[in-house]
Design an enzyme around this catalytic site. Structure first.
Site, PDB file in Angstrom:
ATOM      1  N   LYS A 178      25.059  -1.292  -6.871  1.00 56.14           N
ATOM      2  CA  LYS A 178      24.458  -2.617  -5.779  1.00 56.14           C
ATOM      3  C   LYS A 178      24.343  -3.122  -6.621  1.00 56.14           C
ATOM      4  CE  LYS A 178      20.634  -2.558  -3.194  1.00 56.14           C
ATOM      5  NZ  LYS A 178      20.741  -3.804  -3.589  1.00 56.14           N
ATOM      6  N   THR A 233       8.045   0.095  -7.693  1.00 57.41           N
ATOM      7  CA  THR A 233       7.496   1.502  -7.295  1.00 57.41           C
ATOM      8  C   THR A 233       7.490   1.955  -5.833  1.00 57.41           C
ATOM      9  OG1 THR A 233       6.161   1.208  -9.873  1.00 57.41           O
ATOM     10  CG2 THR A 233       5.328   2.807  -8.325  1.00 57.41           C
ATOM     11  N   GLU A 253      13.732   3.241 -13.431  1.00 58.04           N
ATOM     12  CA  GLU A 253      13.129   1.761 -14.259  1.00 58.04           C
ATOM     13  C   GLU A 253      11.959   1.257 -13.618  1.00 58.04           C
ATOM     14  OE1 GLU A 253      11.273  -1.054 -15.872  1.00 58.04           O
ATOM     15  OE2 GLU A 253      13.521  -2.278 -16.212  1.00 58.04           O
ATOM     16  N   CYS A 287      10.210  -7.445 -16.461  1.00 59.10           N
ATOM     17  CA  CYS A 287       9.628  -6.524 -16.131  1.00 59.10           C
ATOM     18  C   CYS A 287       8.401  -5.976 -17.456  1.00 59.10           C
ATOM     19  CB  CYS A 287       9.334  -4.719 -15.644  1.00 59.10           C
ATOM     20  SG  CYS A 287      11.350  -4.759 -17.046  1.00 59.10           S
ATOM     21  N   GLU A 391       0.979  -5.968 -10.056  1.00 58.02           N
ATOM     22  CA  GLU A 391       2.498  -5.997 -10.303  1.00 58.02           C
ATOM     23  C   GLU A 391       2.466  -7.541 -10.266  1.00 58.02           C
ATOM     24  OE1 GLU A 391       6.399  -5.632 -13.385  1.00 58.02           O
ATOM     25  OE2 GLU A 391       6.868  -4.612 -10.610  1.00 58.02           O
TER      26      GLU A 391
END
Length: 487
Positions: A178, A233, A253, A287, A391
């Protein structure tokens, strides 16, 4: 009177066939802010059909030799490379990244992912031991797990999707993948090549849609024993909860808040050019991008001045212009989120040196509603600020001075993330010492984003669970079995 607009309409790929979906999602061109594509809004029914197709294909595909599967992967790499420009144009339009980045990074790496795992799967060895006094020989074998559920993000769409598909199918699994609903086009294009490459029906299935519908159905499906996810996350927490009742294998990840530590003896020229790239490449939507820059106090004023000058040379504009370094951010909502951090910095008394609110961005009229933002450098931010803790995932980085080695290591580690870090120094002993103490899954010294795919990739703390790479992916996508023979 509105004119009829014909949109590109994607279809799911299930059991070797393209299958239309009754519900569709709008997908936007980030550089114009206009709808240009319709993506399936798949749910449990579509996911279940894809899992069923993958289960049916598993016995025959897993029975093929690694060499046979390797040939199919290499053929798919050939087909992608033959259409590199077509894929690059599509990736640039769909994601907002520059055509140059898509040509030089995304699509070549996507093809190479298949080549790398086509080769590496041929070269793994198993363990063997003897218990002579009992007349026993022990050895291990590795078996594919079954149906792999793969969920990939929107920042490097085909690049990170193939990073998951390639090792999964090379080791004999079948997959239900997906991609992000915001960047699905190149995955759909790749599906058009699978039959020609030699993939039997059902080995690779592609289900498009949102996380709450398609993603949730996939991670909670009882017949999907393994999930590989790249993304936030927060989403990973939900995946962990939803998959827990089934004891699935998970590889997660996740995000990063990656520090650069620049000591006074660093090669300033190389450091500045690389840190501009590490902070702002792909609009800062990687990232691994640098978002916290710690500079030894004695060189801090010079570094900041030169870094701002270099960032202003980093061109932002229309993605189709090969001379531009950055294109558009992924969505209007994401652009607003990134800009909100700059506004927060101002309320906290920080200084914005360039970019958002300081420099003017001129765009063609056609791109006036696109999601563009200039590289932005901020100083005077406290370590406790959200700008230094969360982030941002955009072209924003914070610069701050430090005095002592142990101090900067503590500050660099003072976030919940632990994905990557960079260290700049000519002192060999120091770079080894600092690298060992940093809580990060990857540490680059005097460089950035140099990758050997044999080595493990992944993060510590809230940056993820597990590692992927040559041997690590082989272990993740297989189950080990110990066999003892008494003779």
């Amino acid at each position: 009177m509105s004119k009829d607009i014909k949109y590109l309409v994607l279809e799911n790929y299930i059991g070797g066939k393209f299958v239309p979906c009754s519900k569709l999602i709008d997908s936007f061109n980030p550089s114009t802010g206009e709808i240009y594509c319709k993506v399936p809004d798949s749910g449990p029914e579509e996911v279940d059909a894809a899992v069923k197709a993958a289960k049916e294909a598993f016995p025959d595909w897993s029975a093929k030799s690694p060499a046979e599967r390797s040939n199919v992967l290499n053929k798919l790499a050939d087909l992608i490379e033959a259409r590199l420009e077509e894929f690059a144009q599509a990736e640039s339009k769909d994601q907002g990244k520059t055509i140059t980045f898509a040509r030089n990074v995304d699509i070549p790496r996507s093809a190479y992912n298949f080549r790398f795992f086509a080769s590496s799967v041929l070269h793994h060895t198993n363990d063997c031991s003897q218990i002579d006094h009992m007349g026993c020989l022990n050895y291990t074998v590795r078996c594919p797990v079954g149906v792999a559920g793969l969920i990939s993000p929107w920042n490097l769409p085909l690049y990170l999707l193939t990073w998951k598909i390639a090792p999964a199918v090379a080791t004999g699994n079948t997959v239900v993948a997906k991609p992000s609903e915001m960047t699905s086009v190149t995955a759909w294009m790749m599906c058009q090549l699978l039959e020609e490459a030699g993939f039997p029906p059902g080995v690779v299935n592609m289900v498009f849609g949102t996380g709450p519908r398609a993603g949730d159905a996939l991670v909670s499906h009882p017949d999907v024993p393994l999930i590989s996810f790249t993304g936030s996350t927060a989403t990973a927490r939900l995946i962990t909860e939803r998959s827990a009742p089934y004891c699935k294998k998970l590889s997660l990840e996740l995000g990063g808040k990656n520090p650069a530590i620049i000591f006074a003896d660093a090669d300033m020229e190389q450091c500045i050019s690389t840190t501009v790239r590490s902070s702002f490449s792909n609009q800062g939507e990687i990232c691994l991008c640098t978002s916290r820059i710690f500079v030894e106090r004695s060189i801090y004023p010079e570094f900041l001045t030169r870094f701002v000058e270099a960032a202003r040379l980093w061109k932002t504009g229309v993605p189709s212009d090969p001379s531009n370094d950055n294109g558009a951010l992924i969505s209007k909502e994401h652009l607003q989120k990134v800009k909100s951090y700059v506004a927060l910095a101002l309320t906290e008394g920080a200084q914005v040196h360039c970019g958002e609110g300081v420099d003017k961005l001129t765009l063609p009229q056609h791109n006036a509603d696109g999601y563009f933002m200039l590289p932005t450098i901020i100083s005077g931010v406290k370590d406790s600020s959200a700008l230094m803790q969360e982030e941002i995932f955009g072209p924003v980085t914070c610069v701050t001075p430090f005095d002592e080695e142990e101090e900067v290591i503590s500050r660099a580690n003072g976030v919940r993330y632990g994905l990557s870090a960079t260290v700049w120094s000519r002192d060999v002993g120091r770079v080894h010492r600092v690298a060992r103490k940093l809580q990060a899954g990857l540490v680059w010294t005097n460089c950035w984003l140099v990758r050997d795919l044999n080595l493990p990739f992944g993060g510590m703390k809230h940056s993820g669970i597990g590692r992927e790479g040559g041997k690590d992916s082989y272990h993740f996508f297989t189950e080990v079995k110990a066999i003892t023979i008494k003779h």
